[in-house]
Write a protein that holds these residues in place. Structure first.
Motif, PDB file in Angstrom:
ATOM      1  N   VAL B 256      11.933  30.338  41.844  1.00  0.00           N
ATOM      2  CA  VAL B 256      12.274  30.220  43.266  1.00  0.00           C
ATOM      3  C   VAL B 256      12.539  28.737  43.515  1.00  0.00           C
ATOM      4  CG1 VAL B 256      11.512  30.612  45.640  1.00  0.00           C
ATOM      5  CG2 VAL B 256      10.799  32.187  43.841  1.00  0.00           C
ATOM      6  N   ASN B 257      13.790  28.409  43.701  1.00  0.00           N
ATOM      7  CA  ASN B 257      14.152  26.996  43.780  1.00  0.00           C
ATOM      8  C   ASN B 257      15.357  26.771  44.689  1.00  0.00           C
ATOM      9  OD1 ASN B 257      16.231  27.960  42.230  1.00  0.00           O
ATOM     10  ND2 ASN B 257      15.614  26.945  40.352  1.00  0.00           N
ATOM     11  N   LEU B 258      15.993  25.639  44.481  1.00  0.00           N
ATOM     12  CA  LEU B 258      17.117  25.230  45.321  1.00  0.00           C
ATOM     13  C   LEU B 258      18.255  26.253  45.316  1.00  0.00           C
ATOM     14  CD1 LEU B 258      18.235  22.899  47.074  1.00  0.00           C
ATOM     15  CD2 LEU B 258      19.109  21.863  44.995  1.00  0.00           C
ATOM     16  N   VAL B 259      18.421  26.958  44.198  1.00  0.00           N
ATOM     17  CA  VAL B 259      19.498  27.954  44.126  1.00  0.00           C
ATOM     18  C   VAL B 259      19.213  29.084  45.122  1.00  0.00           C
ATOM     19  CG1 VAL B 259      20.724  29.577  42.635  1.00  0.00           C
ATOM     20  CG2 VAL B 259      19.961  27.387  41.703  1.00  0.00           C
ATOM     21  N   ASP B 260      17.986  29.596  45.103  1.00  0.00           N
ATOM     22  CA  ASP B 260      17.609  30.663  46.047  1.00  0.00           C
ATOM     23  C   ASP B 260      17.708  30.155  47.487  1.00  0.00           C
ATOM     24  OD1 ASP B 260      16.479  32.679  43.997  1.00  0.00           O
ATOM     25  OD2 ASP B 260      15.518  30.807  43.496  1.00  0.00           O
ATOM     26  N   PHE B 261      17.255  28.921  47.679  1.00  0.00           N
ATOM     27  CA  PHE B 261      17.312  28.308  49.014  1.00  0.00           C
ATOM     28  C   PHE B 261      18.769  28.238  49.491  1.00  0.00           C
ATOM     29  CE2 PHE B 261      17.860  24.613  51.744  1.00  0.00           C
ATOM     30  CZ  PHE B 261      16.865  24.786  52.685  1.00  0.00           C
ATOM     31  N   SER B 262      19.664  27.829  48.578  1.00  0.00           N
ATOM     32  CA  SER B 262      21.077  27.680  48.947  1.00  0.00           C
ATOM     33  C   SER B 262      21.707  29.027  49.293  1.00  0.00           C
ATOM     34  CB  SER B 262      21.857  27.033  47.804  1.00  0.00           C
ATOM     35  OG  SER B 262      21.323  25.777  47.513  1.00  0.00           O
ATOM     36  N   ILE B 263      21.353  30.055  48.532  1.00  0.00           N
ATOM     37  CA  ILE B 263      21.908  31.395  48.807  1.00  0.00           C
ATOM     38  C   ILE B 263      21.428  31.867  50.183  1.00  0.00           C
ATOM     39  CG2 ILE B 263      21.979  33.820  48.058  1.00  0.00           C
ATOM     40  CD1 ILE B 263      21.630  32.701  45.143  1.00  0.00           C
ATOM     41  N   ALA B 264      20.133  31.686  50.433  1.00  0.00           N
ATOM     42  CA  ALA B 264      19.593  32.104  51.738  1.00  0.00           C
ATOM     43  C   ALA B 264      20.202  31.260  52.862  1.00  0.00           C
ATOM     44  CB  ALA B 264      18.078  31.979  51.743  1.00  0.00           C
ATOM     45  N   ALA B 265      20.375  29.949  52.600  1.00  0.00           N
ATOM     46  CA  ALA B 265      20.941  29.053  53.618  1.00  0.00           C
ATOM     47  C   ALA B 265      22.380  29.461  53.955  1.00  0.00           C
ATOM     48  CB  ALA B 265      20.902  27.606  53.140  1.00  0.00           C
ATOM     49  N   TYR B 266      23.082  29.988  52.961  1.00  0.00           N
ATOM     50  CA  TYR B 266      24.463  30.454  53.184  1.00  0.00           C
ATOM     51  C   TYR B 266      24.476  31.573  54.244  1.00  0.00           C
ATOM     52  CZ  TYR B 266      28.965  32.666  52.115  1.00  0.00           C
ATOM     53  OH  TYR B 266      30.221  33.213  52.191  1.00  0.00           O
ATOM     54  N   TRP B 267      23.430  32.411  54.217  1.00  0.00           N
ATOM     55  CA  TRP B 267      23.373  33.555  55.138  1.00  0.00           C
ATOM     56  C   TRP B 267      22.644  33.251  56.450  1.00  0.00           C
ATOM     57  CZ3 TRP B 267      26.604  37.325  54.432  1.00  0.00           C
ATOM     58  CH2 TRP B 267      27.068  37.604  53.145  1.00  0.00           C
TER      59      TRP B 267
END
Lengths: 314, 304
Positions: B256-267
Motif C-alpha cells: 500500500v503505497n504511492l501507487v495506490d494513493f495515486s489511483i485513489a487520488a485519480y478518482w
C-alpha cells in the motif's frame, strides 16, 4: 450568601469542568502567529497547527476562510508540513479561502524533538498575508475534519480555535517581521515509479512520484521523456523539453523505451532530479548510435583497404 | 426547595458524567501507551584531515540512527515521509540499529515496520521528528507491536481458536479479544519470539470478534498491533493464510503505497467506474465514492 447562589456556583463550576474536560480530549486545529495586532500594509505569517491530544490521527482536511477586505493572501507554504501526501494541495478557492486535504501514513500523535520532552503539535501549512485596511477580523477554519488512524477512517472529536486579529493605522506594538529562511537545499531524494492499472488511464503506463521539501516547499514538478536516439540528438542540436506535470502522469512513450526524468523544484528554485532508465531498452539494431559506429567502422575499413591497395597493391 | 433538589441532581449528573468521561479517557490513554521514544542529538564527529597539513572543513552530516526491537532476524523497513528509505535485519535478540543519512533540517515523519518469520507485518510505528542540521539524531525506544494471526476464520463455539504471532524473545504478550465484553489474556513468547495462545471460544457470543496483541519486555510496552477478525459460529473453518493485505491494496501488488494513493487520488471527487466501484467496496470504505475516509484507511494500512 444564600444556599441557592452557592449551588449555582457549584453547578456552573461542574458544568465548566465537564465541558473543559471534554474539549481537552479532542484533537485541536489552531493558528499560531507572533502577534494579533498589525499595522496597515504589513505582512505576517500564520501557521495552522494540529494538536493530536493523545489521539492517533492520519487524515485532515479543511477550509481556511479569511476576510478579503482586510487581508490579501500573498503565499501558501507547505514546506516542513506533517502531511506526507496531499489529496488536495493547499490552494486558494473563491479568492477568500484555502482548501487542503492530506494524510500522514502510520498516524500522527505529535512531533518528537531533541530539545523538549513529550510531543508538540505539528504544522500543516503556513499562510502569509498582507494587511489592507483598518479593522478587526478573524481567520477561520471551516468544514474541518480529522480522522483516526484506526483502519476505518473514524472521525475524531475536533476543537477549532480561530485566529482573531486587528489592523490599526496607529499601531503601538513593535512589529515582528516574517523570519526569512534562506533555502539553499534541494527537495528530498525520491524514486518515481512506472506502473499501470486497469482503473486509471485505461490501463496505460503512468508515472507516480512525490518528493518533500523541508524549507520553502515543493513548487512544482517537471518531466522529461527521451529515447536514447533523442538523447544523442538533443545533446548536440536541441534543448531538452521539460514539461510541468503532476503525479500520476500518463507517459507519452507507452513502449517504455525512453529515459524518464522527474525534476522536483522548490519555491526557492532549488531542484532535485530523479531518473529512470528505459524499462524496455532499445534493441541494438534500433539504436542509431550502434549503426553510426558500424558505418564508421566500415568506412574506416574501406579507407584502410584503399590506402593499403595504393601503397602495397593489396 | 424543588429547584434546590433539581440543582443537586444536575450537579450529580454532571459530576458522574464527568467521572465516567475521565474513566473512558484514562482507558484510552492506557491503550495508547507505547514504548518511550527518545530523541537525542550529538554533533557530527570531527573528521581527521586526510594526509595531514592544511585546513580541512569536514562535510556537514545530518544523520538519524534508529534503535529498537522488532522480531528475531526479521526484515525491518524504515519509511521516510511514507516512502521506503532503508531496510535492515534485526539481530537474534530482535534488536535493530539502522542509520539514515543525507537529510535536511526539518520535520520528518519516520515509520518503522517489520515482517515476521511467516511474512506477517507489524503495525506501522510512526513518529514525526524534528531533525537538526549537521547533527546525529538518535531515536531509541522503538518497540514494534507483535504480529498476530488466528488459525481459523470461523470457530465452532466451544472449540479453541489459536491466536499466534511473533514478538521479542521471551516477551510477555497481552492479547485482547473483543466480544460484548473484552477478554484480556497473557502468554509468553518463546526464545524465537513466537507466541501461541489457545483461546477458549465458549466465553464468546456467536458472531464476529476482533483480537489484537501488544508486548512487554524490559519495562517497555509496545502499542497494540494489527487487528484480526474471526467468527464464532456453528462450524470450524481453518484460515487460509492471506498473501496480501485485503484492505487498501488497490493495484493488488501486496503493498500500500504511492501507487495506490495515486489511483485513489485519480478518482477523488469523480464518479467511479463500475470496476473501481467494486474495488472501493472491497478495499476501501465501500461508500461508493472516494473521500478522505478512503485515504485514511490507506494511511492505516500503508507499507511504503
Amino acid at each position: 450568601m444564600t444556599k441557592i447562589p452557592k449551588l449555582k456556583i457549584l453547578f456552573l463550576l461542574s458544568t465548566f469542568y465537564f465541558l473543559l474536560s471534554g474539549l481537552a480530549s479532542a484533537a485541536e486545529l489552531f493558528f499560531d502567529a507572533q502577534t494579533q495586532e498589525f499595522a496597515i500594509n504589513q505582512q505576517f505569517q500564520v501557521d495552522l497547527l494540529l494538536d493530536a491530544e493523545n489521539k492517533e490521527l492520519n487524515a485532515v482536511e479543511g477550509k481556511i476562510l479569511f476576510p478579503v477586505d482586510l487581508l490579501e493572501l500573498k503565499q501558501i507554504k507547505d514546506g516542513g508540513s506533517i502531511i506526507n501526501f496531499w489529496v488536495e494541495k493547499p490552494a486558494v478557492v473563491m479568492n477568500d479561502s484555502v482548501v487542503f486535504s492530506g494524510i500522514i501514513p502510520g498516524g500522527f500523535r505529535g512531533v518528537f524533538g531533541p530539545f523538549y520532552k513529550g510531543l508538540k503539535p505539528g504544522k500543516i501549512l503556513s499562510l502569509i498575508f498582507q494587511t489592507q485596511k483598518e479593522g478587526e477580523g478573524a481567520i477561520e477554519i471551516n468544514e474541518a475534519k480529522v480522522l483516526l488512524n484506526d483502519g476505518k477512517g473514524t472521525p475524531a472529536q475536533l476543537s477549532i480555535i480561530n485566529y482573531q486579529f486587528s489592523i490599526s493605522e496607529k499601531i503601538l506594538v513593535p512589529q515582528i517581521p516574517i523570519p526569512k529562511i534562506e533555502d539553499t537545499e534541494p527537495p528530498e531524494p525520491f524514486t518515481p515509479e512506472i506502473t499501470r492499472d486497469p482503473n486509471i488511464f485505461e490501463g496505460q503506463w503512468f508515472l507516480v512520484f512525490a518528493s518533500q521539501d523541508k524549507n520553502s516547499g515543493i513548487a512544482h514538478y517537471e518531466i522529461l521523456e527521451k529515447t536514447p536516439r533523442q538523447s544523442l540528438f538533443n545533446k548536440f542540436w536541441q534543448k531538452e523539453q521539460w514539461i510541468t506535470a503532476e503525479s500520476p502522469y500518463l507517459l507519452k512513450d507507452q513502449k517504455l523505451k525512453s529515459y524518464v526524468s522527474v525534476k522536483a523544484l522548490n519555491k526557492a528554485g532549488n531542484e532535485r532530479t530523479a531518473s529512470l532508465p528505459p524499462s524496455r531498452p532499445l534493441a541494438w539494431y534500433e539504436n542509431y548510435l550502434v549503426w553510426g559506429i558500424i558505418i564508421l567502422i566500415i568506412i574506416a575499413g574501406l579507407i584502410l583497404r584503399f590506402l593499403l591497395w595504393k601503397k602495397i597493391g593489396w | 426547595m424543588r429547584s434546590r433538589k433539581i440543582a443537586v441532581i444536575i450537579i450529580l449528573i454532571s459530576i458522574f458524567g464527568n467521572a465516567h468521561f475521565l474513566l473512558v479517557q484514562s482507558a484510552t490513554q492506557s491503550v495508547n501507551v507505547t514504548a518511550k521514544i527518545e530523541v537525542t542529538v550529538s554533533p557530527t564527529p570531527p573528521v581527521t584531515p586526510p594526509g595531514g597539513g592544511g585546513s580541512y572543513i569536514p562535510p556537514v552530516i545530518t544523520q538519524v540512527i534508529f534503535l529498537g526491537w522488532a522480531y528475531p532476524l526479521s526484515k525491518v523497513t524504515v519509511l521516510k515521509d511514507g516512502q521506503i528509505a532503508i531496510t535492515t535485519i534485526a539481530g537474534p535478540d530482535a534488536r535493530f540499529n539502522v542509520a539514515l543519512s543525507g537529510l535536511s533540517s526539518g520535520n520528518y515523519v519516520f515509520s518503522v515496520f517489520s515482517e515476521d518469520n511467516r511474512g506477517r507485518r507489524s503495525a506501522l510505528f510512526t513518529f514525526p521528528v524534528f531533525i537538526t542540521q549537521g547533527a546525529i539524531s538518535q531515536i531509541s525506544g522503538i518497540f514494534l507491536s507483535p504480529t498476530i494471526d488466528v488459525d481459523k476464520s470461523e470457530v465452532r463455539r466451544g472449540d479453541n481458536i489459536a491466536i499466534l504471532g511473533q514478538s521479542v524473545p521471551s516477551g510477555e504478550i497481552i492479547i485482547t479479544v473483543n466480544s460484548e465484553e473484552e477478554f484480556l489474556v497473557k502468554t509468553k513468547a518463546d526464545k524465537d519470539g513466537v507466541y501461541l495462545y489457545n483461546f477458549d471460544s465458549s466465553v464468546l457470543t456467536m458472531g464476529q470478534h476482533l483480537t489484537k496483541s501488544k508486548a512487554a519486555t524490559d519495562g517497555l510496552l509496545s502499542s497494540f498491533g494489527p487487528i484480526v477478525s474471526f467468527l464464532v459460529g456453528t462450524k470450524t473453518v481453518f484460515k487460509i493464510p492471506e498473501k496480501c493485505p485485503l484492505k487498501a491494496d488497490i493495484n493488488n501488488d501486496c503493498r500500500v503505497n504511492l501507487v495506490d494513493f495515486s489511483i485513489a487520488a485519480y478518482w477523488y471527487k469523480r464518479t467511479l467506474s463500475a470496476a473501481f466501484k467494486k474495488i472501493e467496496k472491497e478495499r476501501l470504505s465501500g461508500d461508493g465514492k472516494v473521500t478522505l475516509t478512503d485515504f485514511s484507511i490507506m494511511a492505516y494500512y500503508w507499507t511504503g
